[in-house]
Write a protein that holds these residues in place. Structure first.
Motif, mmCIF file in Angstrom:
data_model
loop_
_atom_site.group_PDB
_atom_site.id
_atom_site.type_symbol
_atom_site.label_atom_id
_atom_site.label_comp_id
_atom_site.label_asym_id
_atom_site.label_seq_id
_atom_site.Cartn_x
_atom_site.Cartn_y
_atom_site.Cartn_z
ATOM 1 N N ILE A 21 2.005 25.304 64.608
ATOM 2 C CA ILE A 21 1.769 26.245 65.705
ATOM 3 C C ILE A 21 2.609 27.498 65.505
ATOM 4 O O ILE A 21 2.107 28.622 65.622
ATOM 5 C CB ILE A 21 2.080 25.585 67.070
ATOM 6 N N GLU A 22 3.870 27.307 65.177
ATOM 7 C CA GLU A 22 4.768 28.444 64.972
ATOM 8 C C GLU A 22 4.293 29.322 63.823
ATOM 9 O O GLU A 22 4.290 30.557 63.919
ATOM 10 C CB GLU A 22 6.182 27.942 64.702
ATOM 11 N N LYS A 23 3.851 28.699 62.741
ATOM 12 C CA LYS A 23 3.376 29.446 61.575
ATOM 13 C C LYS A 23 2.122 30.257 61.917
ATOM 14 O O LYS A 23 2.005 31.425 61.562
ATOM 15 C CB LYS A 23 3.080 28.487 60.423
ATOM 16 N N LYS A 24 1.180 29.632 62.628
ATOM 17 C CA LYS A 24 -0.041 30.338 63.035
ATOM 18 C C LYS A 24 0.287 31.483 63.992
ATOM 19 O O LYS A 24 -0.239 32.587 63.857
ATOM 20 C CB LYS A 24 -1.032 29.380 63.711
ATOM 21 N N ALA A 25 1.163 31.220 64.955
ATOM 22 C CA ALA A 25 1.544 32.257 65.929
ATOM 23 C C ALA A 25 2.177 33.445 65.216
ATOM 24 O O ALA A 25 1.853 34.599 65.529
ATOM 25 C CB ALA A 25 2.502 31.682 66.976
ATOM 26 N N GLN A 26 3.043 33.192 64.261
ATOM 27 C CA GLN A 26 3.695 34.282 63.530
ATOM 28 C C GLN A 26 2.677 35.074 62.714
ATOM 29 O O GLN A 26 2.707 36.304 62.685
ATOM 30 C CB GLN A 26 4.784 33.728 62.604
ATOM 31 N N LYS A 27 1.752 34.359 62.089
ATOM 32 C CA LYS A 27 0.705 35.021 61.295
ATOM 33 C C LYS A 27 -0.166 35.912 62.187
ATOM 34 O O LYS A 27 -0.454 37.058 61.849
ATOM 35 C CB LYS A 27 -0.148 33.966 60.594
ATOM 36 N N TYR A 28 -0.576 35.368 63.339
ATOM 37 C CA TYR A 28 -1.391 36.149 64.273
ATOM 38 C C TYR A 28 -0.618 37.364 64.782
ATOM 39 O O TYR A 28 -1.161 38.461 64.888
ATOM 40 C CB TYR A 28 -1.831 35.298 65.467
ATOM 41 N N TYR A 29 0.654 37.158 65.133
ATOM 42 C CA TYR A 29 1.483 38.250 65.622
ATOM 43 C C TYR A 29 1.588 39.350 64.566
ATOM 44 O O TYR A 29 1.368 40.525 64.866
ATOM 45 C CB TYR A 29 2.877 37.748 65.993
ATOM 46 N N ASP A 30 1.928 38.968 63.359
ATOM 47 C CA ASP A 30 2.111 39.951 62.289
ATOM 48 C C ASP A 30 0.857 40.790 62.077
ATOM 49 O O ASP A 30 0.932 42.014 61.964
ATOM 50 C CB ASP A 30 2.493 39.259 60.971
ATOM 51 N N LYS A 31 -0.287 40.137 62.072
ATOM 52 C CA LYS A 31 -1.539 40.840 61.816
ATOM 53 C C LYS A 31 -1.946 41.734 62.992
ATOM 54 O O LYS A 31 -2.252 42.916 62.816
ATOM 55 C CB LYS A 31 -2.651 39.838 61.509
#
Length: 159
Positions: A21-31
């Protein structure tokens, strides 16, 4: 019902662990945040070129993308809407800070928010009207509570 050709095996849905979840959230945030920042950058270029309908559109897009970052990070869900009022409403379960960024307590605050809200469509359908309202829209966004301010968007609204 999905068509099953038998050629592929669909993955079985499962709960994600915290790390996933944390990895996906960070990826979405960055993009999404990078896209919002790009729209903000292009807002400045359009403003400098005096293409005010494009400036209004880009400003709306930047605002929309910054707002859309919130549910992406908290719920891993991205709304497809462009309506800022709808998007802000959907973010209230995660933060009430947007109410400070976009106050709508007075008739003037409501009017200014409506200018920004309508910029998505108006910049294409009524560009003259949209361009004339741009200085007021910028003034709305350049408040102390806004992430879009004189530092991030150094535009000087014409008086």
């Amino acid at each position: 019902v999905l068509y099953d050709s038998g050629e592929y095996q669909l993955a079985t849905p499962r709960e994600l662990n915290f790390c996933e979840i944390e990895k996906k959230a960070q990826k979405y945030y960055d993009k999404k945040f990078a896209s919002a920042t790009d729209f903000l950058f292009h807002t400045k270029i359009a403003y400098d070129r005096k293409t005010y309908p494009m400036t209004s559109f880009m400003l709306h897009q930047a605002t929309e993308y910054f707002i859309k970052t919130i549910p992406l990070v908290f719920a891993l869900y991205g709304h497809k809407e462009h309506d800022l009022e709808f998007l802000i409403e959907k973010c209230k379960i995660y933060t009430m800070e947007l109410a400070k960024v976009f106050p709508r307590d007075t008739p003037e605050e409501k009017r200014l928010f409506e200018l920004l809200r309508s910029a998505y469509a108006e910049s294409r359908t009524a560009p003259r009207r949209c361009g004339k309202c741009l200085p007021e829209t910028i003034r709305l966004l350049q408040t102390e509570n806004s992430p879009i301010n004189e530092t991030t968007l150094p535009l000087k609204p014409e008086q």
